[in-house]
Design an enzyme around this catalytic site. Structure first.
Site, PDB file in Angstrom:
ATOM      1  N   LEU A   1      37.778 -22.929  10.632  1.00 30.12           N
ATOM      2  CA  LEU A   1      37.384 -24.151  11.352  1.00 30.12           C
ATOM      3  C   LEU A   1      36.275 -24.922  10.624  1.00 30.12           C
ATOM      4  O   LEU A   1      35.906 -26.009  11.034  1.00 30.12           O
ATOM      5  CB  LEU A   1      36.896 -23.809  12.760  1.00 30.12           C
ATOM      6  N   GLY A   2      35.748 -24.329   9.573  1.00 27.35           N
ATOM      7  CA  GLY A   2      34.693 -25.040   8.851  1.00 27.35           C
ATOM      8  C   GLY A   2      33.305 -24.673   9.335  1.00 27.35           C
ATOM      9  O   GLY A   2      32.402 -25.512   9.399  1.00 27.35           O
TER      10      GLY A   2
ATOM     11  N   ASP B   1      36.430 -10.309  16.830  1.00 28.52           N
ATOM     12  CA  ASP B   1      36.801  -9.414  15.723  1.00 28.52           C
ATOM     13  C   ASP B   1      36.008  -8.118  15.847  1.00 28.52           C
ATOM     14  O   ASP B   1      34.802  -8.156  16.110  1.00 28.52           O
ATOM     15  CB  ASP B   1      36.412 -10.014  14.356  1.00 28.52           C
TER      16      ASP B   1
ATOM     17  N   THR C   1      40.827 -28.324  26.277  1.00 26.14           N
ATOM     18  CA  THR C   1      39.555 -27.586  26.215  1.00 26.14           C
ATOM     19  C   THR C   1      39.714 -26.083  26.450  1.00 26.14           C
ATOM     20  O   THR C   1      38.756 -25.337  26.304  1.00 26.14           O
ATOM     21  CB  THR C   1      38.574 -28.120  27.286  1.00 26.14           C
TER      22      THR C   1
ATOM     23  N   THR D   1      38.472 -23.501  23.899  1.00 23.53           N
ATOM     24  CA  THR D   1      37.004 -23.476  23.844  1.00 23.53           C
ATOM     25  C   THR D   1      36.445 -22.692  25.029  1.00 23.53           C
ATOM     26  O   THR D   1      35.558 -21.850  24.875  1.00 23.53           O
ATOM     27  CB  THR D   1      36.455 -24.912  23.841  1.00 23.53           C
TER      28      THR D   1
ATOM     29  N   LYS E   1      33.882 -31.828  30.831  1.00 26.80           N
ATOM     30  CA  LYS E   1      34.681 -30.677  31.247  1.00 26.80           C
ATOM     31  C   LYS E   1      34.189 -29.409  30.527  1.00 26.80           C
ATOM     32  O   LYS E   1      33.991 -28.364  31.153  1.00 26.80           O
ATOM     33  CB  LYS E   1      36.138 -30.955  30.913  1.00 26.80           C
TER      34      LYS E   1
ATOM     35  N   CYS F   1      33.892 -20.920 -19.315  1.00 24.29           N
ATOM     36  CA  CYS F   1      33.987 -19.468 -19.438  1.00 24.29           C
ATOM     37  C   CYS F   1      35.302 -19.062 -20.117  1.00 24.29           C
ATOM     38  O   CYS F   1      35.453 -19.270 -21.306  1.00 24.29           O
ATOM     39  CB  CYS F   1      33.800 -18.813 -18.075  1.00 24.29           C
TER      40      CYS F   1
ATOM     41  N   GLY G   1      37.904 -20.646 -20.112  1.00 21.44           N
ATOM     42  CA  GLY G   1      38.375 -21.900 -20.709  1.00 21.44           C
ATOM     43  C   GLY G   1      37.781 -22.115 -22.088  1.00 21.44           C
ATOM     44  O   GLY G   1      38.450 -22.581 -23.013  1.00 21.44           O
ATOM     45  N   MET G   2      36.515 -21.766 -22.259  1.00 21.51           N
ATOM     46  CA  MET G   2      35.886 -21.860 -23.579  1.00 21.51           C
ATOM     47  C   MET G   2      36.471 -20.801 -24.512  1.00 21.51           C
ATOM     48  O   MET G   2      36.796 -21.073 -25.660  1.00 21.51           O
ATOM     49  CB  MET G   2      34.382 -21.657 -23.480  1.00 21.51           C
TER      50      MET G   2
ATOM     51  N   HIS H   1      28.833 -20.947 -16.216  1.00 20.64           N
ATOM     52  CA  HIS H   1      29.492 -21.724 -15.158  1.00 20.64           C
ATOM     53  C   HIS H   1      28.564 -22.828 -14.650  1.00 20.64           C
ATOM     54  O   HIS H   1      27.845 -22.622 -13.665  1.00 20.64           O
ATOM     55  CB  HIS H   1      29.874 -20.801 -14.001  1.00 20.64           C
TER      56      HIS H   1
ATOM     57  N   GLU I   1      29.232 -25.243 -12.964  1.00 18.34           N
ATOM     58  CA  GLU I   1      29.647 -25.727 -11.641  1.00 18.34           C
ATOM     59  C   GLU I   1      28.806 -25.137 -10.507  1.00 18.34           C
ATOM     60  O   GLU I   1      28.771 -25.687  -9.416  1.00 18.34           O
ATOM     61  CB  GLU I   1      31.145 -25.460 -11.397  1.00 18.34           C
TER      62      GLU I   1
HETATM   63  N1  GLN Z   1      37.561 -12.864 -18.376  1.00 20.59           N
HETATM   64  C1  GLN Z   1      36.571 -13.435 -19.235  1.00 20.59           C
HETATM   65  C2  GLN Z   1      35.410 -12.487 -19.475  1.00 20.59           C
HETATM   66  O1  GLN Z   1      35.251 -11.534 -18.741  1.00 20.59           O
HETATM   67  C3  GLN Z   1      36.095 -14.758 -18.686  1.00 20.59           C
HETATM   68  C4  GLN Z   1      35.387 -14.622 -17.383  1.00 20.59           C
HETATM   69  C5  GLN Z   1      35.295 -15.926 -16.614  1.00 20.59           C
HETATM   70  O2  GLN Z   1      35.977 -16.891 -16.920  1.00 20.59           O
HETATM   71  N2  GLN Z   1      34.494 -15.960 -15.576  1.00 20.59           N
HETATM   72  O3  GLN Z   1      34.638 -12.666 -20.369  1.00 20.59           O
END
Ligand code: GLN
Length: 530
Positions: free
Chosen positions: A14-15, A147, A187, A190, A222, A382, A384-385, A505, A507
């Site tokens: 639900l966020g 839960d 409702t 809820t 309500k 990571c 990707g590099m 990372h 990000e």
């Molecule tokens: N699998 C790669 C490593 O362990 C890259 C990890 C990642 O992308 N977070 O080095």
């Protein structure tokens, strides 16, 4: 210390995380120092071993904590940096209690859920809150009321509600008010959910109702009548175009006012800074200025697996003045160069995110080759590099079987474990996690984007660029522009319009209004490429 506890009912998803983060943002905008704790009732110690395919992104904190993605939301909304102890799991609690029992700390007593487990939970929450130096601490209880797993945490919340002064604790319950086929707001879910909460001895002060459109006054009345919450403490949380709208909607719905009354808050800072940021985002979205980015990854069918990347691209777009459209491309589908071209030719930039394991690797390498050869802006994170390094080794250095040793043995392990890591058998133990520094090379793209010589970014990886090959790479047009001793932190190709990869990372440190430099550079380059 004041506490805002957030629980959820009716169903998951639900966020609650965005609700908690938005409440935090409102309080921060008022002028309070706010922190947040996420409770995950699962037995795992942390999210490090969890599959993003099931659970969403594993967020990494500065201290290397691998945690639930909600901590990413808190960090972004509150513009703060949290530590691992802000994520409490059943696993952590039981481990600590069992260790204490073995040490004899309980003096021969029978160790029980109440009071030992619940005390451990309360002590941890209070200790984290105090240590953080905040004035208000948000506590989000994961899972849904009812839960089995969340019971000890809800019991701890009940005790806290009893122990804290009335003006020091507010309980917010997030529920759902669905529309029936005639479009009428219902409702009953809820009502049931609050009833269940009350059976556990918890009395909500505020109800946040997820709904498709703002609740009518009658519906609020309500809910107020059946749930014993004043109508002005029932807050609509309608679907929005972007999560950054939520604090403003809550403000408009009176949440801020009601919380101030309940918690006796005196500071009255306003939301104007946040409103400006959201206003700018809306303007950009309306202006029609849009770029499109291909994110070539593995977990494309679950968007939550890449939450921080999505948010980072958005942050960069807001600052660069363009909306960033993201298309998630399954690297498994990029079987041939022809398919790669057809799938990628319409994009202004290509991003290859991090990941583990060999699935989809060759497709990602083909996407990187396409970006490099066609001068398409590229950002590799990571894995990707690492794959950008592998691609370059194969195609430019002519080492046709180059690979990362993560994916099997090869004559040319251009990505490899460092010698000191080879003997570590515990997979968790060999992981490089959290903040590490990188020194940036004068005159490089990285240096220009960061505007600094030393940076600190968050890591989560095992493998590294193999130092044996560095000279070969650097004499053939690749530059390692960020380094931490023998570890290559950033690679770039200066002859390319924008081709950069990082072992860390970025990000995880991007914030609304403060995009991560590599994302900002990437989005700018993609906008120019358009
Ligand atoms: N699998 C790669 C490593 O362990 C890259 C990890 C990642 O992308 N977070 O080095």
């Amino acid at each position: 210390m004041k506490y805002v506890i957030v629980t959820g009912g009716v169903m998951s998803g639900l966020g609650k995380g965005i609700t908690s983060s938005s409440i935090g943002r409102i309080l921060k905008n008022k002028g309070y120092a706010v922190t947040a704790v996420k409770i995950d009732p699962y037995i795992n110690i942390d999210a490090g071993t969890m599959n993003p395919f099931q659970h969403g992104e594993v967020f990494v904190l500065k201290d290397g904590g691998e945690v639930d993605l909600d901590l990413g939301n808190y960090e972004r909304f509150l513009d703060t940096e949290l530590s691992s102890d802000h994520n409490i799991t059943t696993g952590k609690i039981y481990k600590a209690v069992i260790e204490k029992e073995r040490r004899g700390d309980y003096l021969g007593g029978t160790v029980q859920i109440i009071p030992h487990i619940t005390n451990e939970i309360k002590e941890r929450i209070r200790a984290v809150a105090e240590r953080s130096g905040a004035e208000i601490c948000l506590i989000e209880v994961g899972g849904t009321v009812g839960d089995i797993e969340s019971m000890p945490f809800l019991e701890a919340a009940r005790q806290m509600q009893r122990e804290e002064a009335v003006h020091d604790l507010a309980l917010v319950h997030v529920t759902l008010v669905p529309d029936d086929i005639q479009g009428e707001q219902k409702t009953k879910p809820t009502q049931h959910s609050v009833k269940e909460l009350r059976e556990l001895g918890l009395y909500p002060n505020i109800i946040v109702a997820r709904c498709s459109s703002v609740l009518s006054a009658e519906v609020k009345e309500k809910i107020a009548l059946f749930c014993d919450v004043p109508a002005n403490a029932i807050i609509s949380a309608p679907d929005v175009e972007d999560v950054y709208h939520v604090p403003l909607i809550f403000e408009k719905e009176g949440l801020s006012e009601y919380l101030a009354e309940k918690l006796e808050l005196k500071k009255d800072g306003n939301q104007s800074g946040w409103r400006k940021l959201v206003g700018r985002m809306d303007e950009i979205n309306k202006s029609g200025k849009k770029i499109s980015i291909a994110v070539v990854g593995k977990y494309i069918d679950i968007r939550d697996a890449y939450t921080s990347i999505r948010e980072s691209l958005k942050h960069a777009g807001i600052v660069c003045g363009c909306k960033v459209g993201i298309e998630w491309i399954d690297s498994d589908s990029l079987d041939t160069p022809e398919l790669v071209r057809r799938s990628l030719e319409s994009f202004d930039g290509i991003l290859v995110p991090g990941g583990f394991g060999g699935r989809g690797i060759e497709g990602k390498i083909r996407a990187i080759e396409y970006a490099r050869k066609n001068d398409v802006p590229f950002l590799g994170l990571c894995l990707g590099m690492q794959l950008a390094v592998v691609e370059f080794a194969r195609d430019v250095l002519g080492l046709h079987d180059a690979n990362s040793s993560e994916f099997g043995s090869t004559a040319h392990p251009v990505i490899d474990l460092l010698p000191e890591q080879h003997d570590v058998t515990d997979m968790g133990g060999s992981m490089r996690l959290g903040n590490y520094e990188a020194v940036l090379v004068e005159g490089s793209l990285a240096r220009r984007l960061y505007g600094d010589t030393r940076i600190v970014e968050r890591h989560r990886h095992r493998y590294e660029v193999n130092p044996k090959y560095i000279d070969q790479f650097e004499s053939n047009g690749m530059v390692f522009s960020g380094k931490n001793k023998n570890r290559m932190e950033i690679m770039e190709i200066p002859s390319h319009r924008f081709f950069i990869g990082c072992q860390f990372h970025p990000e995880f440190k991007s914030r609304p209004g403060k995009p991560a430099p590599l994302f900002k550079g990437f989005v700018e380059a993609a906008a120019e490429n358009q």
